[in-house]
Design a protein around this motif. Structure first.
Motif, PDB file in Angstrom:
ATOM      1  N   ASN A 157       5.009  50.609 -24.378  1.00 32.34           N
ATOM      2  CA  ASN A 157       4.729  51.414 -23.216  1.00 32.34           C
ATOM      3  C   ASN A 157       5.700  52.093 -22.468  1.00 32.34           C
ATOM      4  O   ASN A 157       5.275  53.061 -21.710  1.00 32.34           O
ATOM      5  CB  ASN A 157       3.972  50.409 -22.424  1.00 32.34           C
ATOM      6  N   SER A 188       4.948  55.875 -21.395  1.00 29.92           N
ATOM      7  CA  SER A 188       4.832  56.082 -19.877  1.00 29.92           C
ATOM      8  C   SER A 188       5.427  57.337 -19.635  1.00 29.92           C
ATOM      9  O   SER A 188       5.083  58.397 -18.841  1.00 29.92           O
ATOM     10  CB  SER A 188       5.182  54.928 -19.161  1.00 29.92           C
ATOM     11  N   ASN A 218       3.656  60.387 -20.342  1.00 26.09           N
ATOM     12  CA  ASN A 218       2.481  60.449 -19.366  1.00 26.09           C
ATOM     13  C   ASN A 218       1.265  60.014 -20.538  1.00 26.09           C
ATOM     14  O   ASN A 218       0.124  60.579 -20.125  1.00 26.09           O
ATOM     15  CB  ASN A 218       2.357  61.820 -19.054  1.00 26.09           C
ATOM     16  N   ASN A 252      -1.096  52.778 -21.785  1.00 23.38           N
ATOM     17  CA  ASN A 252      -0.604  51.902 -22.655  1.00 23.38           C
ATOM     18  C   ASN A 252      -1.142  51.949 -23.788  1.00 23.38           C
ATOM     19  O   ASN A 252      -2.395  52.530 -23.860  1.00 23.38           O
ATOM     20  CB  ASN A 252      -0.513  50.701 -21.751  1.00 23.38           C
TER      21      ASN A 252
END
Length: 615
Positions: free
Chosen positions: A504, A508, A511, A514
């Motif tokens: 994740n 992240s 963008n 999860n």
């Protein structure tokens, strides 16, 4: 084997004699130079270390990569022309004594090419032998060092430790390039003379890895956490930790454990003991990278990993070859052949992305595009397949309808400017078909190609890089190792980060949400997402080929009829998107192809050393 190494040693000596600025690497009685004269001086010793650094393969500097780019050996890219070695030899399965780059049989060609990037034949493992010879010479003679400079800001002991630490790191790095391709190999831990008898029983992959890891540990003890600005790009403690983690992850993988996964079987069991070691090593690297001055770029600066307007090393690059600047993007150098279309100034040998690769990029909501729930929940629209996707797709790949160029002679001429992959009427489809090329429907965009890299704009001045390990890979390596050792929600000793959380972190930055809970329900289910995330984040970075091999998935994934292009047709006025098998895009991959073959002329003189299975 003995005679083979004799020839290799003679080749190394010849290189150092012919290149006058580097003749301290192999002391030659004919030159009247003694080791004392060479290795008492710090800068001479450092020159030997730097030579081994320059032998780290640089895929944006070496012009040979156009002819057998590793991505085109896997399912992420497709060599557009059948006449180049990737197709004729690699994809035909005839590897033995092929004299082809990447699987060229440890082939050493001529003097000088390795050092300036212009060599068109020597393959990576031959460079590795040259580099290992260089650093072993340093380690063998380091105690002769007497003359230390005072202007560098380090004490004599620090300078000595730096040379020794770099030597151990470089020996480990280059040795890894050998064993990841050929499997277990004799431990090259000293300078061998022509009388040495190499006729020995071949060590296992794990034994070879243990030797490599020991070198990484020695390097970690001696390397600085961070260099000053004048030495940026050199190996650090984090570099050695990252290499250690990667090597141990490979050692845990199914291919590297024949006792768990016999030759010819479809079993794909990990070695959990080595997965635990890999997880711990990756945790150490993650815990240390900020102290080393490394950081993950934001998505806005993502391309700085490969392309920059300013000189220097990418902040995310933990192991990286020296920079090169290519000021003429239509000049025919530095790898543009496998990312720039021919009509835009590239070569026949381009290898554009496959539809297989495009399908790896999830929806923006985190669904696999082939998951029925993606359509049922409105996350994926088959009639508009490139919308609502992982932002990395549009960052890295041009898809149907995308504007690809600016400043064309006639900006209104959208035939060239806007990608039209429609079958059979699209301009780009017709151009490639008319050139007898294997059309995929996509072109490279982001990692190694910049706006203005075309025959019309010819915009140069970019500093280019090709990292071997980035910060993002630390999290990917950690996630895979932890998942195999402890499960999706497990953690490694010394870290509170779970395997899911590690993935994740990478998502992240892009963008992306999860990983969906439905994909983390078990070790087996989450493994699929780890493999997919690795394919996306490391796309076009020459990892996919080696990953498919170590996972023992290459035979399945690369089977006949498994390489796809997009198939876009207009039916009753409606654009219909599908996919089709690329004709002639054959990947011949049998069990024996999981390991590269030792050349026959080497095996002919061996008695104890075993050839790889099937060759």
């Amino acid at each position: 084997m003995k005679r083979y190494y004799t020839r290799l040693l003679l080749a190394l000596t010849a290189v150092s004699i012919l290149i006058s600025c580097e003749d301290y690497l192999d002391v030659s009685p004919e030159l009247g130079i003694s080791s004392e004269e060479v290795f008492t001086d710090y800068f001479s010793a450092r020159g030997a270390v730097d030579r081994a650094s320059r032998l780290i393969h640089n895929s944006v500097y070496n012009g040979t990569d156009w002819s057998s780019e590793i991505g085109a050996m896997s399912d992420e890219c497709q060599m557009a022309q059948a006449r180049f070695p990737t197709h004729r030899i690699l994809n035909a399965g005839v590897w033995m004594n092929s004299n082809t780059k990447e699987i060229g049989g440890m082939r050493y060609i001529g003097a000088g090419g390795e050092f300036n990037g212009s060599d068109f034949s020597t393959e990576p493992t031959s460079k590795a032998f040259l580099a290992i010879r260089a650093v072993n010479t340093v380690l063998e003679n380091i105690d002769q060092l007497e003359e230390y400079p005072t202007e560098l800001g380090f004490s004599p002991q620090e300078l000595k430790d730096q040379l020794v630490g770099q030597s151990y790191f470089l020996r480990a790095f280059h040795y890894f390039q050998v064993i990841r391709r050929y499997g277990g190999f004799p431990i090259l831990n000293k300078v061998y003379d022509t009388s040495h008898d190499f006729n020995e029983v071949r060590p296992s992959y794990l034994t070879s890895t243990d030797s490599l890891v020991a070198d990484c540990d020695r390097a970690i003890q001696r390397l600085p956490e961070r260099w000053n600005d004048q030495n940026n790009g050199r190996a650090t403690k984090t570099s050695a930790r990252a290499l250690k983690a990667m090597a141990l992850l490979y050692a845990s993988s199914p291919l590297m454990n024949p006792d768990l996964n016999p030759y010819g079987s479809n079993s794909r069991t990990y070695n959990t003991a080595y997965a635990e070691k890999a997880a711990a090593a990756a945790a150490d690297a993650i815990n240390s990278f900020t102290a080393g001055g490394y950081e993950m770029y934001t998505m806005e600066d993502y391309k700085e990993n490969w392309l920059s307007r300013t000189p220097g090393f990418p902040k995310e690059a933990i192991i990286v070859p020296p920079f090169s600047r290519h000021s003429d993007p239509a000049g025919g150098l530095v790898g543009q052949g496998w990312m720039l279309p021919q009509f835009a100034g590239g070569w026949f040998a381009e290898s554009p992305p496959t539809h297989n690769a495009v399908e790896w990029f999830e929806t923006a909501d985190g669904y696999d595009v082939n998951d029925p729930d993606a359509i049922a929940n409105g996350s994926f629209d088959p009639t508009d397949p490139y919308s609502n996707r992982d932002p990395r797709l549009k960052t890295l790949i041009f898809t149907h309808g995308d504007e690809m160029f600016e400043g064309l002679p006639n900006p209104g001429d959208t035939r060239i400017r806007v990608l039209d992959a429609t079958n059979p009427s699209g301009w780009h489809y017709n151009f490639d078909v008319s050139k007898n090329k294997m059309f995929t429907g996509y072109y490279h965009k982001g990692k190694h190609r910049w706006i203005g890299c075309d025959r019309w704009n010819r915009r140069g001045g970019w500093y280019r890089s090709f990292p071997h390990i980035r910060v993002a890979q630390l999290y990917l390596d950690y996630a895979e190792a932890v998942n195999e050792a402890y499960g999706p929600n497990g953690t490694a000793p010394g870290s509170s980060l779970t395997a899911v959380e590690a993935i994740n972190v990478v998502r992240s930055r892009a963008n992306m949400p999860n990983v969906l809970a439905k994909y983390t329900s078990s070790k087996d289910e989450f493994r699929k997402r780890i493999y997919n995330e690795r394919a996306v984040e490391l796309f076009h970075e020459q990892h996919r080929w080696h990953d498919l091999r170590r996972w023992k998935l290459a035979k399945e994934v690369l089977g006949e009829g498994n390489i796809y292009s997009v198939d876009i047709r207009v039916v009753n006025g409606q654009t219909v998107y599908g996919k089709k098998v690329i004709q002639n895009a054959i990947r011949v991959f049998e069990d024996k192809h999981y390991w590269y073959p030792f050349p026959q002329n080497v095996m002919d003189i061996m008695t104890e050393f075993e050839q790889n299975p099937g060759w």
